[in-house]
Design a protein around this motif. Structure first.
Motif, PDB file in Angstrom:
ATOM      1  N   UNK A 176     116.092 -48.157   9.897  1.00 39.06           N
ATOM      2  CA  UNK A 176     117.310 -47.375  10.094  1.00 39.06           C
ATOM      3  C   UNK A 176     118.531 -48.299  10.128  1.00 39.06           C
ATOM      4  N   UNK A 177     119.534 -47.912   9.348  1.00 33.56           N
ATOM      5  CA  UNK A 177     120.795 -48.657   9.306  1.00 33.56           C
ATOM      6  C   UNK A 177     121.928 -47.784   9.846  1.00 33.56           C
ATOM      7  N   UNK A 178     123.048 -48.401  10.198  1.00 32.89           N
ATOM      8  CA  UNK A 178     124.275 -47.634  10.434  1.00 32.89           C
ATOM      9  C   UNK A 178     125.335 -48.198   9.492  1.00 32.89           C
ATOM     10  N   UNK A 179     125.459 -47.572   8.332  1.00 29.40           N
ATOM     11  CA  UNK A 179     126.442 -48.021   7.343  1.00 29.40           C
ATOM     12  C   UNK A 179     127.699 -47.164   7.427  1.00 29.40           C
ATOM     13  N   UNK A 225     123.756 -64.037  -3.927  1.00 24.23           N
ATOM     14  CA  UNK A 225     123.947 -62.591  -3.941  1.00 24.23           C
ATOM     15  C   UNK A 225     123.713 -62.029  -2.538  1.00 24.23           C
ATOM     16  N   UNK A 226     124.348 -60.876  -2.292  1.00 23.51           N
ATOM     17  CA  UNK A 226     124.161 -60.207  -1.002  1.00 23.51           C
ATOM     18  C   UNK A 226     122.723 -59.716  -0.882  1.00 23.51           C
ATOM     19  N   UNK A 227     122.117 -59.387  -2.010  1.00 26.59           N
ATOM     20  CA  UNK A 227     120.714 -58.957  -1.993  1.00 26.59           C
ATOM     21  C   UNK A 227     119.833 -60.087  -1.465  1.00 26.59           C
ATOM     22  N   UNK A 228     120.044 -61.288  -1.983  1.00 26.40           N
ATOM     23  CA  UNK A 228     119.247 -62.432  -1.507  1.00 26.40           C
ATOM     24  C   UNK A 228     119.541 -62.721  -0.043  1.00 26.40           C
ATOM     25  N   UNK A 229     120.793 -62.619   0.342  1.00 25.73           N
ATOM     26  CA  UNK A 229     121.145 -62.869   1.747  1.00 25.73           C
ATOM     27  C   UNK A 229     120.420 -61.864   2.650  1.00 25.73           C
ATOM     28  N   UNK A 278     116.530 -61.268   6.832  1.00 23.62           N
ATOM     29  CA  UNK A 278     115.476 -60.407   7.417  1.00 23.62           C
ATOM     30  C   UNK A 278     114.264 -61.220   7.872  1.00 23.62           C
ATOM     31  N   UNK A 279     114.086 -62.408   7.283  1.00 25.13           N
ATOM     32  CA  UNK A 279     112.958 -63.263   7.698  1.00 25.13           C
ATOM     33  C   UNK A 279     113.238 -63.966   9.027  1.00 25.13           C
ATOM     34  N   UNK A 280     114.511 -63.992   9.452  1.00 24.04           N
ATOM     35  CA  UNK A 280     114.889 -64.752  10.641  1.00 24.04           C
ATOM     36  C   UNK A 280     115.208 -63.862  11.849  1.00 24.04           C
ATOM     37  N   UNK A 281     115.832 -62.736  11.605  1.00 21.63           N
ATOM     38  CA  UNK A 281     116.487 -62.012  12.710  1.00 21.63           C
ATOM     39  C   UNK A 281     115.980 -60.572  12.822  1.00 21.63           C
ATOM     40  N   UNK A 310     120.128 -52.489   1.206  1.00 24.19           N
ATOM     41  CA  UNK A 310     119.107 -52.105   0.219  1.00 24.19           C
ATOM     42  C   UNK A 310     117.998 -53.148   0.141  1.00 24.19           C
ATOM     43  N   UNK A 311     118.309 -54.373   0.517  1.00 27.25           N
ATOM     44  CA  UNK A 311     117.326 -55.449   0.373  1.00 27.25           C
ATOM     45  C   UNK A 311     116.855 -56.017   1.710  1.00 27.25           C
ATOM     46  N   UNK A 312     117.439 -55.546   2.814  1.00 31.08           N
ATOM     47  CA  UNK A 312     117.041 -56.031   4.142  1.00 31.08           C
ATOM     48  C   UNK A 312     115.814 -55.258   4.603  1.00 31.08           C
ATOM     49  N   UNK A 313     115.012 -55.900   5.410  1.00 27.86           N
ATOM     50  CA  UNK A 313     113.869 -55.215   6.016  1.00 27.86           C
ATOM     51  C   UNK A 313     114.049 -55.124   7.530  1.00 27.86           C
TER      52      UNK A 313
END
Ligand code: CP
Ligand code: NVA
Length: 309
Positions: free
Chosen positions: A3-6, A83-87, A92-95, A113-116
Motif C-alpha cells: 500500500x502506497x499513499x501517492x 532511473x527512479x525505477x532502479x532507485x 526496497x532492499x534496504x528500508x 511502480x517498482x518499489x516493494x
C-alpha cells in the motif's frame, strides 16, 4: 499487496478515519508505539526544500523505534541518470518504507511502480496528502469532527494543497469550497474524483472564483503560498490576481464567528495571510504543524501493517 499513499484518495474514508484515530492515540501516548523497533529504517528523500516534513518524519520515525535516513537527492545519483525505477528497486532492499518529496507525480508513481515497500508522497506538484492528514486531525480537535463541516480554501486553487483539500476533505465528509482566480482553478480530473468521493461520504466540493462566497459561514478557512516550489520563474503574475484572496480580518468576517484558520506553513506573511490573522485567535497553524508528526507516524504504521496482511 503493498500500500502506497501517492494521493489523498489512496485511502478510503474508513482507512483515513482509522489513520486519524491512530494519530490521536499516538499523540496522547507519544512514545508508546514502536512498530519500527528493531530498528527498521525508512528512507526520506527530498528533491525540494523542507522544514516541517523533514523534521517531523525524522523525529516521528525515531519515535516509532525506527531509523530515519533523510537524504537530499542532489547528493545521490537521482539527477545524473539513475532511473527512479532502479532507485525504487534498490531502496526496497534496504528500508521498510520510502518517503519522497519531488516534482511531477509521474516521478513518485515510477518509484512506487517498482518499489516493494510502501511509498509515501511527502509533497509533489499535484498533492500534499501528509499535510491533509495533519489538517484533518486539527479540524477534528478544534471543530469536534470533520463530517458536515465546511472548509474554504482560498488562493492558488490549482496547486497541490487545493487538490489535496478537495480529495481528503471529500473523503472526510466535509463540504469543501476552493476559490482562486481564473487561470488558477483546480484540475478538472481531480475535481471529478473529489465529486465522486463526496457523493459517497455526504460531503460536497465546489470550485469558485469569489473568495467571499467560498468563506461564507465556513467552519475552517485555509490558504497556502501563491508561489509553490518550482513556480518561482514561471513568468506568471502570482501577486496581483491573488490580492482579493488574502486571508485577512475582513475576509474572515464572512466566515463563522468561531472559524478556525489553517496554513500549512511556511507562510509569506502579509501576502496570502496577514500576520494579524496568522498570530490571532482563530489561527490553529501551530497545532496543525505539530500534527504532521502524529499523523505521519500513524500513516507509516497503517501502511506497513496493511502491506504485510
Ligand atoms: N508544510 C510543509 O510541508 O512544510 P515544509 O515544506 O517545511 O516541509
Ligand atoms: N504549495 C506549496 C506547499 C509548501 C508546503 C509548495 O508546493 O511549495
Amino acid at each position: 499487496m503493498i500500500r502506497h499513499l501517492l494521493a489523498d484518495d489512496d485511502l478510503t474514508p474508513a482507512e483515513q478515519s482509522a489513520v486519524l484515530d491512530l494519530a490521536a492515540r499516538m499523540k496522547a501516548d507519544r512514545f508508546g508505539f514502536t512498530p519500527l523497533a528493531g530498528p527498521r529504517s525508512v528512507a526520506v528523500l527530498f528533491d525540494k526544500q523542507s522544514l516541517r516534513t523533514r523534521i517531523s518524519f525524522d523525529a516521528g520515525i525515531a519515535e516509532l523505534g525506527g531509523h530515519p535516513l533523510v537524504v537530499d537527492t542532489q547528493v545521490t545519483h537521482f539527477g545524473r541518470g539513475e532511473t527512479l525505477a532502479d532507485a525504487g528497486r534498490v531502496l526496497s532492499r534496504y528500508v521498510a518504507a520510502i518517503v519522497l518529496r519531488t516534482h511531477g507525480d509521474d516521478r513518485i508513481a515510477e518509484v512506487a511502480a517498482h518499489a516493494t515497500v510502501p511509498v509515501v508522497n511527502a509533497l509533489t506538484d499535484g498533492y500534499h496528502p501528509c499535510q491533509l492528514l495533519a489538517d484533518l486531525l486539527t479540524v477534528r480537535e478544534h471543530c469536534g469532527g470533520t463530517a458536515g463541516r465546511t472548509l474554504a480554501y482560498v488562493g492558488d486553487a490549482a496547486n497541490n494543497l487545493a487538490h489535496s483539500y478537495l480529495l481528503a476533505g471529500a473523503t472526510a465528509g466535509m463540504h469543501v469550497r476552493v476559490a482562486g482566480p481564473a487561470g488558477f482553478q483546480p484540475d478538472p480530473g481531480v475535481l471529478g474524483r473529489a465529486e465522486k468521493i463526496a457523493a459517497g461520504t455526504g460531503g460536497s466540493v465546489r470550485a469558485l472564483v469569489d473568495p467571499v462566497e467560498a468563506v461564507r459561514d465556513a467552519d475552517v478557512v485555509a490558504t497556502d503560498t501563491w508561489t509553490s516550489m518550482g513556480q518561482e520563474d514561471d513568468g506568471l503574475d502570482r501577486i496581483t490576481p491573488f490580492l482579493p484572496y488574502q486571508v485577512n480580518t475582513a475576509l474572515l468576517g464572512h466566515a463563522r464567528s468561531d472559524v478556525k484558520v489553517l496554513h500549512c506553513l511556511p507562510a509569506h506573511r502579509d501576502e496570502e495571510i496577514t500576520s494579524e490573522v496568522l498570530d490571532g485567535p482563530h489561527s490553529v497553524v501551530f497545532d496543525q504543524a505539530e500534527n504532521r508528526l502524529h499523523a505521519q507516524k500513524a500513516l507509516l504504521t497503517f501502511l506497513l501493517e496493511a502491506s504485510s496482511s
